[in-house]
Design an enzyme around this catalytic site. Structure first.
Site: not given
Length: 374
Positions: A28, A40, A45-46, A84-85, A123, A141, A205, A211, A315
Site C-alpha cells: 500500500r 494480490e 488463499q494466504t 503453496g499453490y 478479481y 473477493d 463497523c 446494515c 484444495t
C-alpha cells in the site's frame, strides 16, 4: 432510507473509517502496478501476515516486472517456496513475460488486456486497475461478497458464478467517483478486519447503522454458501534413501515433471497406494517403492518400518504420507540420472521444496547431525 442515499452513506462512512484505521501494508506504500499485482496473487488463499515477508523477499529479488520475466523459473519457485499453490508463481512469471513482449514491460491499463494475462481473473483484474490506476472497476473477493451479503441482506449463494457477477455490478455502483483505489481496499479491509466470517464485530463497523443483515439478526448466518466437496485423501509411501561411500550423509531426491501438480519442485521419491488398508502395510509399501524406482532405473533396498508421517493439503485432495528408510544400490548410476540428485544439508536451500518434503528432510538432517555429534 432510499437506495441511492444508502449507497452514499455506505461509501462515505467506509472511506472515512479506512483512512483512519487501515493497516500499513508494504504494497500500500506505492501505486506500482507490479507490486500490487504480486501482492494480490500472493494473497490468494494466504493470510496477510504470512504474505508480508514473502512479498519483501520476492520484490527485493525481482524488483521489476522485467527482472521477474528474465529470471530462471527454479529461482522464482524458490522465492515462492512455502506459500503453496505454486501455479500462481508460474502463471505470474508467464504473464510478466507476456507484458514484456507485448507491452514493453509496462502493465497495461485496459480491462481486456489485463484480464487476458495468464492467471489474472476478474478479481485480480479489478484490483490492479482500481488500486494502481484508480479506475472504477470492482474487485470482488470472498471478503467483499461477505460484506455486501450482510449489508444488503442477500440470500444469493456466493459459490455460484452468477452471484459473483451480480456482486461485481453492486460493488461497482458503490465506488465514489475518483475514489476507486481507496474504496476497493476499504471494502476488502472491512471484510478482513471487522466483518469477519464467524465473529463479525458489528459495534466496530462503520456502516452497521444501516446494515440490513444486522437489523434482521442474520449477520452470522450470511453469506449463503454451499459447502465445497471434502478434500479426497490420497495415500502414499515416501522413502528416504541414504547414500553411502562418496554419498554418505546425503539423501536421494528427485524433481517432479515439468507440468502438473507441484511441477519442477523437488521431493522424496514416493508412490501412491490404492487404499488405506495397503497404506497400513509398510512391507507392501517397501516392495512398491522398490518396484517403482526400479522402473525409473533406480535400485534401492527399502525397510518395512515407518520412520515418519506427514500430510500435504491441496484444495481438492490431501496427501497422507508414511516415510520408510532405504539404501541405494548401484548408486553411481543413480547419481547420473537427471531427475535425481544426492543432496546434503549444505545443498538443501539450493532447491525448491513443497512444504511437506521440506519439513521431512529438515527433520531428517537435524536428527542426522545430532546423531553424528554424539
Amino acid at each position: 432510507m432510499k437506495q441511492q442515499d444508502n449507497q452514499r452513506f455506505f461509501s462515505a462512512e467506509l472511506l472515512r473509517w479506512y483512512r483512519k484505521e487501515r493497516r500499513d501494508l508494504p504494497w500500500r506504500r506505492s501505486r506500482d502496478p507490479y507490486h500490487i499485482w504480486v501482492s494480490e496473487i500472493m494473497l490468494q488463499q494466504t493470510r496477510v501476515d504470512t504474505v508480508i515477508p514473502y512479498f519483501h523477499r520476492f520484490v527485493d529479488r525481482f524488483p521489476t516486472l522485467s527482472q521477474l520475466a528474465e529470471a530462471p523459473e527454479d529461482e522464482v519457485l524458490k522465492h515462492w517456496e512455502g506459500l503453496g499453490y505454486y501455479s500462481r508463481a508460474r502463471n505470474l512469471q508467464s504473464a510478466a513475460r507476456e507484458v514484456v513482449e507485448r507491452y514493453g514491460g509496462e502493465v497495461p491499463r485496459t480491462k481486456q488486456e489485463v484480464s487476458g494475462l495468464k492467471g489474472v481473473g476478474p478479481y485480480t483484474t479489478g484490483a490492479i486497475l482500481s488500486i494502481a490506476f484508480d479506475q472504477p472497476e470492482p474487485a470482488v473477493d470472498g471478503n467483499v461478497m461477505r460484506v455486501l451479503s450482510r449489508y444488503f441482506c442477500l440470500d444469493d449463494d456466493i459459490a455460484r458464478p452468477s452471484t459473483r457477477i451480480s456482486m461485481e455490478d453492486r460493488a461497482q455502483a458503490l465506488i465514489p467517483e475518483g475514489e476507486a483505489s481507496d474504496f476497493n481496499q476499504a471494502l476488502m479491509e472491512l471484510g478482513a478486519m471487522v466483518c469477519t466470517p464467524k465473529s463479525p464485530d458489528c459495534p466496530a463497523c462503520p456502516v452497521s447503522l444501516h446494515c440490513e443483515g444486522r437489523h434482521q439478526g442474520r449477520e452470522r448466518e450470511l453469506p449463503v454458501k454451499t459447502k465445497a466437496k471434502k478434500a479426497k485423501p490420497v495415500f502414499r509411501f515416501a522413502v528416504i534413501v541414504e547414500g553411502k561411500g562418496a554419498h554418505a550423509g546425503k539423501v536421494l531426491v528427485r524433481q517432479r515433471p515439468d507440468t502438473g501438480l507441484l511441477a519442477k519442485m523437488w521431493e522424496l521419491p514416493h508412490v501412491e497406494v490404492s487404499d488405506e488398508g495397503t497404506w497400513d502395510n509398510p512391507a507392501a509399501g517397501a516392495l512398491m517403492l522398490e518396484e517403482a524406482l526400479t522402473e525409473e532405473g533406480v535400485r534401492i533396498r527399502a525397510a518395512d518400518e515407518v520412520i515418519g508421517e506427514a500430510q500435504h493439503i491441496f484444495t481438492h485432495l490431501v496427501w497422507k504420507i508414511k516415510v520408510l528408510a532405504a539404501e541405494a544400490q548401484e548408486e553411481a548410476y543413480v547419481a547420473d540420472r537427471t531427475a535425481y540428485r544426492w543432496i546434503g544439508p549444505e545443498d538443501f536451500e539450493d532447491y525448491a521444496w513443497p512444504n511437506v518434503f521440506r519439513k521431512l528432510l529438515t527433520e531428517y538432517f537435524i536428527h542426522a547431525i545430532h546423531h553424528e555429534a554424539r
